[in-house]
Structures are given as structure tokens and as C-alpha cells.
Design a protein around this motif. Structure first.
Motif, mmCIF file in Angstrom:
data_model
loop_
_atom_site.group_PDB
_atom_site.id
_atom_site.type_symbol
_atom_site.label_atom_id
_atom_site.label_comp_id
_atom_site.label_asym_id
_atom_site.label_seq_id
_atom_site.Cartn_x
_atom_site.Cartn_y
_atom_site.Cartn_z
ATOM 1 N N SER A 1 -2.453 13.867 -5.460
ATOM 2 C CA SER A 1 -2.904 12.862 -6.295
ATOM 3 C C SER A 1 -2.639 13.134 -7.499
ATOM 4 O O SER A 1 -3.706 12.729 -8.280
ATOM 5 C CB SER A 1 -4.889 12.144 -4.661
ATOM 6 N N SER B 1 0.684 -1.171 0.079
ATOM 7 C CA SER B 1 0.363 0.335 -0.224
ATOM 8 C C SER B 1 0.859 1.269 0.075
ATOM 9 O O SER B 1 0.561 2.304 -0.615
ATOM 10 C CB SER B 1 -0.959 -0.266 1.140
ATOM 11 N N ILE C 1 -0.062 10.242 -2.945
ATOM 12 C CA ILE C 1 -0.265 10.402 -1.943
ATOM 13 C C ILE C 1 0.945 10.728 -0.998
ATOM 14 O O ILE C 1 0.591 11.365 0.249
ATOM 15 C CB ILE C 1 -1.241 9.164 -1.385
ATOM 16 N N VAL D 1 -8.555 3.267 -2.837
ATOM 17 C CA VAL D 1 -7.423 3.030 -2.089
ATOM 18 C C VAL D 1 -7.323 1.407 -0.638
ATOM 19 O O VAL D 1 -8.661 0.971 -1.083
ATOM 20 C CB VAL D 1 -6.878 4.835 -1.154
ATOM 21 N N SER E 1 0.818 4.062 -2.796
ATOM 22 C CA SER E 1 0.471 5.555 -2.396
ATOM 23 C C SER E 1 1.854 6.329 -3.142
ATOM 24 O O SER E 1 1.248 8.027 -3.074
ATOM 25 C CB SER E 1 0.629 5.625 -1.007
#
Length: 503
Positions: free
Chosen positions: A76, A47, A56, A88, A51
Motif C-alpha cells: 500500500s 474490493s 494491498i 477500504v 485492493s
């Protein structure tokens, strides 16, 4: 592989969170028209990596390229401008805004003139997005996102990711929040993108699903890439070994072919009714039984789980714990009479994300860790939390870490561990393995089998039919809020026969 065939490339990506090296020298390539699986245990860095791709988080070192051009997203919105759409793992909507507004979050200026937002135009465009991708038309776009179910929120997040017609779609643990119908629709969308030469990255703990859906698979372990394999040439046991660094074979489910529970009834539901949700629900739970509850989206499975714990007040009917014929009509009464409940939506309905692991672990067991004069024993709190963290292999800096700093899978470990550590008679588990890796799944299933062998009873609401078939003595199939049929473990306990009743 030619450079012209690459849509995305990452070289030596590093990301730190304090002393934690979340991503370490990651190299990753994605071809045009490729569906790429990204797998690994909770805390392996999956993750975090997506990201970084999605803007992110910002990488600490390394380089990224899109179509051969340097790619340095600062937010983003930068990712969206570069035709990257992301769903997400954790729920990513602004709850105080409507579903339609969330679809165009950060891009509402396209519907503004002289500072005035044209809501009619925005909702019309949102409707076009939902229609184009054949997403659930029953979701009311003017509804506040915070009032939507977990599944409907995920559908809106998917609509947002697709609204910019992305060249790269990134899906982080979305399928475990979707019903069979919406999951089938998602796979249709993925194949449509592939046919158009667009690319998809899928993060999932469902290894069978990853092998079936993807072209190639990248495996991560401890923040690094441990290997890349072709999905059509790999076996599940090999993937498990690559993920955890040790041999893991066999099924985690029960190996018996018939129901195994006692005659004694420990919980009874009589003519439970809730307008628009549940209708004439009647069943009994036996001592030592694992009772599965399954159904399609909006069948009422998750509402039933809440009603059994007293979180939803029925219009009529009742739930009884039969040892003392106690009416269970609120959570306090349920907990007092040794009923535990693990909700599906861990962040909104279960965990105190701004509190420590120690505090979260202690909350359901307050009566068990009291010291003198009603004060809580710091020693007992610490022991309880440390034992649970060890048993569930929560990747953390310690029991004083704030829960919001954990990965989604590790939050689910905390969510489960704090209730499984409680000495309850009945456990109501709503999607207990949502977002956890294969090692923790095995531990959860083993824990369930152990509890049942000790005479504890379990009601397991599950969106994963193989999981319910693998673990349950009986399965209640709900349809439109009603019990359509109850299956008992045996020859008819198959996906085909149960799905036929569901649909």
C-alpha cells in the motif's frame, strides 16, 4: 480517448485465492478528472480489484499503468508513493494507535529525527489535513482509534487517504458508514478533486447515489467486467440487470401509505438517561411494528440501539419487555426474553471473524440447537448454517469457511442471517443493509415485512433516511441524544419534513 487523458489503465487483470478466480481478465480505464462508479453484487470482485490497484493484494497476471508508466505496487505504501489514496470497506485503522498516528501510518519517519518521533509535529500536520479537507474538527486526534465510533474511524481513514494529496482517490463502501452531514462533505471533496483534474473511484451499493455522483459506471459480475455505461444515460433497473444477470424491477420497500401495527405494546422505554449520550428517552414499541430511529452524527441513534439491548448501562430510566414486565438491563436477559440485536460494527461487536460460518451462525441460537445433556447437535448446527447461507446467498466455499475470508458484504449477510434465523419477539437492527447488494437488501426488507406480519416487532436504526421512510411505521428522530419528534407513516412521512427536524 487519448492516452494523455488516461491517469490509470488496467489490462487483463487476474487474481486467484486458491481455486476462487476473484478477478478474471479485467480491463479498466480511468480518465483524469473522472468520477467512476464501480458496482456489483457482494463477491463480484470489486474490493479485490481495488485492493490490487492499492497494492494491498498482488495480481497474478495482467498489467497496470499510471500516466502511461508501468505500475507494479508491492504494498500500500507503493500506491501512496504513486499518489493513490484508498479507503477500504472494512475498518482499516490500527486500534491501539491514536487517530493522528493512523493518518500517517507507514510514513511517520517524516516526523522522526535521530530515531525520536516528534508527536507535536505529527499532530499539527494531522490537524492541517483535517482542516484542509474540512473534515470533522470534533474528532480528538490523540484519542486511540479503537475507541472511536465507526463513523469517526471512517473519517480518519478518509483523512489518511487524502493526506498525500492523491491524484486517484478510491472509496470502497464509505458512504454507508457516514451520516448525512459527513456524506455531504464527502461529495464536496469528490467534486473538488474533479475540478482539479483528479480522479475518484467509488464503490457503492446505493445505485441512486452512484448515478447522481459519478460520470461513468463499471459493472462487475462473477469477477469480470460485465459492462461500462455513462451515468447520465442509464436507469437503475438496467444497472440491476447488468449486476445480477436477470431482471429486477420495482421498489423493495413497503407499498402501503399508513402505519400498520397492533395496539398491544411489547416494549417500553421510560426516561432513559446516559450522561453525554441519551436524555429523557421515552417511547413504546407495538406488536408488529417497524420503528425507525434516525438522526445526524452524534445524535445518539446507535447508542440508543445498544442501550435497548442492555449493552450500555443507563444512569437512570429503564427498558421493559411488557409481556412479563421484565427489566432489560443486560444482553443475556435480552436474549433470554427473545430480543435479538444486530450491531452496526459487525467485525468488532458481532462476528467471530477467526471462526467458521457454522460457528457464527449457531452462536445466537445455542438454546435451539442443544442435544442431550446440554451438548450442541452437530446436525442441527449444520442444518441451521446451510439454510441461512442459502437464504442469504452467502458466497462461500462452504459453512466451514472462516468468516475473515469472506467479503465485507458476505460478512454482513452472516451477521444478519444468524439473528434473523432466531425465533425472537423483538429485533433491534442497527444499519442492517450496510454493505450488502441489492438482492440481499430485497431479501432483508422482505424478511422484515414478513416478521412484522407475524406480529414480531422491529427497531431499525438507520443512517439511510429513504430506507427508514420506506420501511418504518413510525420514525423517531434523535437530536443531541433527545427525541426531537416522532413521525407516523402518512402524508408528512417525507425526507424534507424529517431532515428539517434533524438539522
Amino acid at each position: 480517448m487519448t492516452a494523455d487523458n488516461l491517469i490509470f489503465k488496467a489490462e487483463k487483470i487476474d487474481k486467484y485465492f486458491g481455486p476462487t478466480h476473484a478477478n478474471s481478465h479485467i480491463d479498466f480505464e480511468l480518465k483524469k478528472g473522472e468520477i467512476r462508479g464501480l458496482i456489483g453484487e457482494n463477491g463480484s470482485g470489486k474490493s479485490t480489484f481495488i485492493s490490487v490497484i492499492s497494492g494491498i493484494q498482488q495480481k497474478d497476471s495482467g498489467c497496470m499503468y499510471i500516466n502511461g508508466r508501468p505500475y507494479e505496487p508491492k504494498s500500500s505504501l507503493d500506491a501512496i508513493k504513486n499518489k493513490i489514496g484508498t479507503v477500504v470497506q472494512e475498518l482499516g485503522l490500527v486500534e491501539g494507535l491514536t487517530a493522528g498516528l493512523n493518518i500517517f501510518l507507514g510514513r511517520t519517519s517524516m516526523f522522526s529525527k535521530n530515531g525520536i518521533l516528534n508527536m507535536k509535529a505529527l499532530y499539527a500536520e494531522a490537524k492541517k489535513v483535517m482542516t484542509k479537507w474540512e473534515l470533522d474538527p470534533s474528532i480528538e486526534l490523540s484519542t486511540l482509534a479503537g475507541t472511536l465510533s465507526v463513523e469517526d474511524r471512517k473519517v480518519i481513514e478518509l483523512a489518511r487517504a487524502l493526506s498525500n494529496d492523491p491524484d486517484i482517490l478510491i472509496l470502497d463502501e464509505i458512504t454507508n458508514a457516514l451520516s448525512l452531514k459527513n456524506r455531504t462533505n464527502l461529495f464536496r471533496i469528490i467534486n473538488k478533486m474533479k475540478s482539479e483534474g483528479k480522479s475518484v473511484i467509488i464503490i457503492s451499493h446505493d445505485l441512486e447515489e452512484v448515478i447522481d455522483v459519478t460520470d461513468n459506471i463499471t459493472v462487475m459480475r462473477d469477477g469480470s467486467v460485465s459492462g461500462n455505461v455513462c451515468a447520465g444515460e442509464i436507469q437503475i433497473d438496467m444497472l440491476k440487470r447488468m449486476m445480477v444477470g436477470r431482471e429486477m424491477q420495482g421498489s423493495y420497500y413497503r407499498d402501503d401509505d399508513s402505519a400498520a401495527y397492533q395496539d398491544e405494546v411489547v416494549f417500553k422505554v421510560e426516561k432513559l438517561e446516559k450522561k453525554h449520550l441519551l436524555h429523557d428517552i421515552c417511547f413504546e414499541l407495538h406488536k408488529g411494528e417497524i420503528l425507525g430511529i434516525c438522526g445526524l452524527a452524534d445524535s445518539g441513534t446507535h447508542d440508543l440501539g445498544k442501550a435497548l439491548f442492555g449493552l450500555i448501562k443507563p444512569d437512570s430510566g429503564k427498558c421493559l419487555k411488557t409481556d412479563k414486565n421484565t427489566l432489560i438491563d443486560d444482553p443475556i436477559t435480552a436474549m433470554k426474553h427473545k430480543i435479538a440485536y444486530v450491531p452496526k460494527d459487525r467485525d468488532r461487536e458481532a462476528l467471530m471473524t477467526s471462526a467458521t460460518i457454522r460457528s457464527n451462525m449457531s452462536l445466537p441460537s445455542v438454546r435451539n440447537i442443544e442435544a442431550f445433556f446440554g451438548f450442541l447437535s452437530p446436525r442441527k448446527m449444520k442444518a441451521l448454517a446451510e439454510k441461512a447461507v442459502k437464504n442469504y446467498e452467502v458466497k462461500t466455499t462452504g459453512i466451514e469457511q472462516i468468516v475473515s475470508g469472506l467479503s465485507g458484504g458476505n460478512r454482513q449477510k452472516v451477521n444478519l442471517a444468524r439473528w434473523m434465523a432466531k425465533d425472537a419477539d423483538i429485533y433491534i437492527l442497527d444499519c442492517p443493509t450496510r454493505g450488502v447488494d441489492i438482492g440481499v437488501k430485497a431479501y432483508i426488507y422482505d424478511s422484515m415485512k414478513t416478521l412484522a406480519s407475524q406480529g414480531k416487532s422491529i427497531i431499525m436504526v438507520s443512517d439511510e433516511l429513504p430506507e427508514a421512510i420506506g420501511m418504518a411505521d413510525r420514525i423517531i428522530v434523535l437530536k443531541c441524544g433527545k427525541i426531537e419528534k416522532i413521525f407516523t407513516r402518512g402524508s408528512a412521512f417525507t425526507e424534507e419534513s424529517i431532515i428539517e427536524v434533524m438539522i
